[in-house]
Design a protein around this motif. Structure first.
Motif, PDB file in Angstrom:
ATOM      1  N   LEU A  36     -44.344   3.423 -57.649  1.00 61.19           N
ATOM      2  CA  LEU A  36     -45.109   4.470 -58.335  1.00 61.19           C
ATOM      3  C   LEU A  36     -45.061   5.808 -57.611  1.00 61.19           C
ATOM      4  O   LEU A  36     -45.832   6.717 -57.927  1.00 61.19           O
ATOM      5  CB  LEU A  36     -46.566   4.022 -58.491  1.00 61.19           C
ATOM      6  N   ALA A  39     -44.575   8.959 -59.900  1.00 60.40           N
ATOM      7  CA  ALA A  39     -45.757   9.305 -60.686  1.00 60.40           C
ATOM      8  C   ALA A  39     -46.829   9.935 -59.805  1.00 60.40           C
ATOM      9  O   ALA A  39     -47.488  10.906 -60.205  1.00 60.40           O
ATOM     10  CB  ALA A  39     -46.307   8.060 -61.388  1.00 60.40           C
ATOM     11  N   VAL A  43     -48.387  13.772 -60.361  1.00 62.28           N
ATOM     12  CA  VAL A  43     -49.819  14.051 -60.516  1.00 62.28           C
ATOM     13  C   VAL A  43     -50.312  14.927 -59.374  1.00 62.28           C
ATOM     14  O   VAL A  43     -51.083  15.880 -59.579  1.00 62.28           O
ATOM     15  CB  VAL A  43     -50.619  12.732 -60.581  1.00 62.28           C
ATOM     16  N   VAL A  61     -51.588  10.935 -68.484  1.00 63.81           N
ATOM     17  CA  VAL A  61     -50.923   9.887 -67.717  1.00 63.81           C
ATOM     18  C   VAL A  61     -50.871   8.666 -68.628  1.00 63.81           C
ATOM     19  O   VAL A  61     -51.911   8.099 -68.986  1.00 63.81           O
ATOM     20  CB  VAL A  61     -51.678   9.578 -66.416  1.00 63.81           C
ATOM     21  N   GLY A  63     -49.313   4.874 -69.809  1.00 68.46           N
ATOM     22  CA  GLY A  63     -48.668   3.645 -69.358  1.00 68.46           C
ATOM     23  C   GLY A  63     -49.422   2.433 -69.862  1.00 68.46           C
ATOM     24  O   GLY A  63     -50.597   2.529 -70.240  1.00 68.46           O
ATOM     25  N   LYS A  69     -52.091   3.292 -63.631  1.00 66.83           N
ATOM     26  CA  LYS A  69     -52.430   4.698 -63.928  1.00 66.83           C
ATOM     27  C   LYS A  69     -53.580   5.194 -63.067  1.00 66.83           C
ATOM     28  O   LYS A  69     -53.492   6.268 -62.458  1.00 66.83           O
ATOM     29  CB  LYS A  69     -52.793   4.847 -65.422  1.00 66.83           C
ATOM     30  N   VAL A  72     -52.553   5.530 -59.452  1.00 67.43           N
ATOM     31  CA  VAL A  72     -51.721   6.718 -59.241  1.00 67.43           C
ATOM     32  C   VAL A  72     -52.596   7.959 -59.082  1.00 67.43           C
ATOM     33  O   VAL A  72     -52.412   8.766 -58.154  1.00 67.43           O
ATOM     34  CB  VAL A  72     -50.729   6.894 -60.407  1.00 67.43           C
ATOM     35  N   ILE A 210     -47.087  12.298 -68.110  1.00 68.86           N
ATOM     36  CA  ILE A 210     -46.551  11.613 -66.929  1.00 68.86           C
ATOM     37  C   ILE A 210     -46.593  10.118 -67.234  1.00 68.86           C
ATOM     38  O   ILE A 210     -47.667   9.552 -67.472  1.00 68.86           O
ATOM     39  CB  ILE A 210     -47.377  11.940 -65.676  1.00 68.86           C
ATOM     40  N   VAL A 212     -46.205   6.133 -66.513  1.00 70.55           N
ATOM     41  CA  VAL A 212     -46.311   5.120 -65.463  1.00 70.55           C
ATOM     42  C   VAL A 212     -45.824   3.807 -66.062  1.00 70.55           C
ATOM     43  O   VAL A 212     -46.445   3.276 -66.984  1.00 70.55           O
ATOM     44  CB  VAL A 212     -47.759   4.980 -64.956  1.00 70.55           C
ATOM     45  N   HIS A 213     -44.721   3.301 -65.542  1.00 62.90           N
ATOM     46  CA  HIS A 213     -44.096   2.131 -66.150  1.00 62.90           C
ATOM     47  C   HIS A 213     -44.431   0.828 -65.423  1.00 62.90           C
ATOM     48  O   HIS A 213     -44.070  -0.245 -65.902  1.00 62.90           O
ATOM     49  CB  HIS A 213     -42.574   2.316 -66.182  1.00 62.90           C
TER      50      HIS A 213
END
Length: 297
Positions: A36, A39, A43, A61, A63, A69, A72, A210, A212-213
């Motif tokens: 991460l 990401a 941020v 954000v 995901g 998330k 992050v 943004i 987040v995977h």
């Protein structure tokens, strides 16, 4: 996995339980956010622009649930505190703040904790919100810099379902007007969250997203569990160094065991939900004692 148990004190066990269970249940941050970094950097850059340069910023954000998330954003905020001046952080949630009036009351509480709030929460939402920001500016004194305000909106899509979206309009409008340095971060699992915004609200949103995977591979997914379970004697102490070493060896053995590895793989294939993964190991950690300080499954 029967094995000889090392000696441990009650203080050792309490420290391990407090630290590891805190990470497994999300009460404490993981030492490392696996996969991460990009990401977090994105941020952090956005928030730093608001705090250091007084820029207004808005972003989502996005995901899946359990992808990290909130972790992050919290890691970016923690990094921000190391290098930046004074700023306020206001946290809202669509689960908790089911109306704009409730959200406004909590904004006032978080920003003006030492003041009487009842007279602030009268009139229209826009007027009350403008009054809160005005009080915030005057509290810095004549000519003093205004402390930036960073809004973190969990479950953004639920907040977008409030009638007239007065809260989101007011926040985005302030960020766009640059009168008060404001950053607004919305966290959502819905990839179509922008489409929920009314036209007037959408026009004031930057459309920055943004993504987040979460874990990109099974190895990364298993590494999340390892990061949460491993004990650092200096960070998580007081814990004896020898006990921490043996505890970490047991963690590695557990994660390498075929039944555990298969279960981790099934969780990865099903949804990559890190929170679900970590809670699997909580009962084993909760059962440790001074007589048996190593986890077992």
């Amino acid at each position: 996995m029967p094995a000889r148990q090392p000696s441990a004190t009650d203080a050792d066990v309490r420290s391990i339980k407090r630290a590891v269970l805190g990470r497994l249940y999300g009460r404490a941050p993981l030492p490392t956010l696996v996969g991460l970094d990009a990401a977090v950097d994105a941020v952090h850059t956005l928030l730093r622009q608001t705090v250091a340069s007084s820029e207004g910023n808005t972003a989502l954000v996005v995901g899946p649930r359990g992808s990290g998330k909130t972790a992050v954003v919290e890691r970016a905020l923690a990094r921000l505190g190391e290098h930046s001046g004074a700023h306020h952080v206001v946290r809202l949630s669509g689960f908790v703040h089911t109306s704009d009036r409730l959200a406004l009351r909590d904004i006032a509480r978080q920003l003006l904790a030492t003041q009487d709030l009842e007279h602030v929460l009268v009139g229209s939402f826009a007027d009350a919100f403008a009054y809160i920001l005005g009080l915030l500016r005057t509290s810095r004194g004549a000519g003093g810099p205004v402390a930036p305000v960073l809004f973190v909106l969990e479950e953004f899509d639920l907040l977008a379902q409030h009638p007239k979206q007065a809260l989101l309009y007011a926040l985005f409008d302030v960020a766009q007007s640059q009168q008060t340095p404001v950053a607004v971060l919305g966290l959502t699992a819905r990839i179509d969250a922008v489409d929920l915004l009314e036209k007037r609200v959408k026009s004031r949103f930057s459309h920055r997203q943004i993504f987040v995977h979460g874990a990109a591979s099974l190895e990364d997914f298993a590494q999340i569990a390892a990061c949460a379970l491993r004990v650092d004697a200096a960070r998580d102490g007081p814990v004896a160094d020898a006990l921490a070493l043996q505890f970490n060896r047991r963690v590695a053995d557990i994660l390498a065991a075929a039944p555990v590895a298969q279960h981790v793989a099934s969780l990865f294939e099903f949804g990559k939900d890190a929170r679900q993964l970590l809670r699997v190991f909580a009962p084993a950690v909760a059962r440790i004692s001074a007589a048996a300080p190593l986890p077992d499954v």
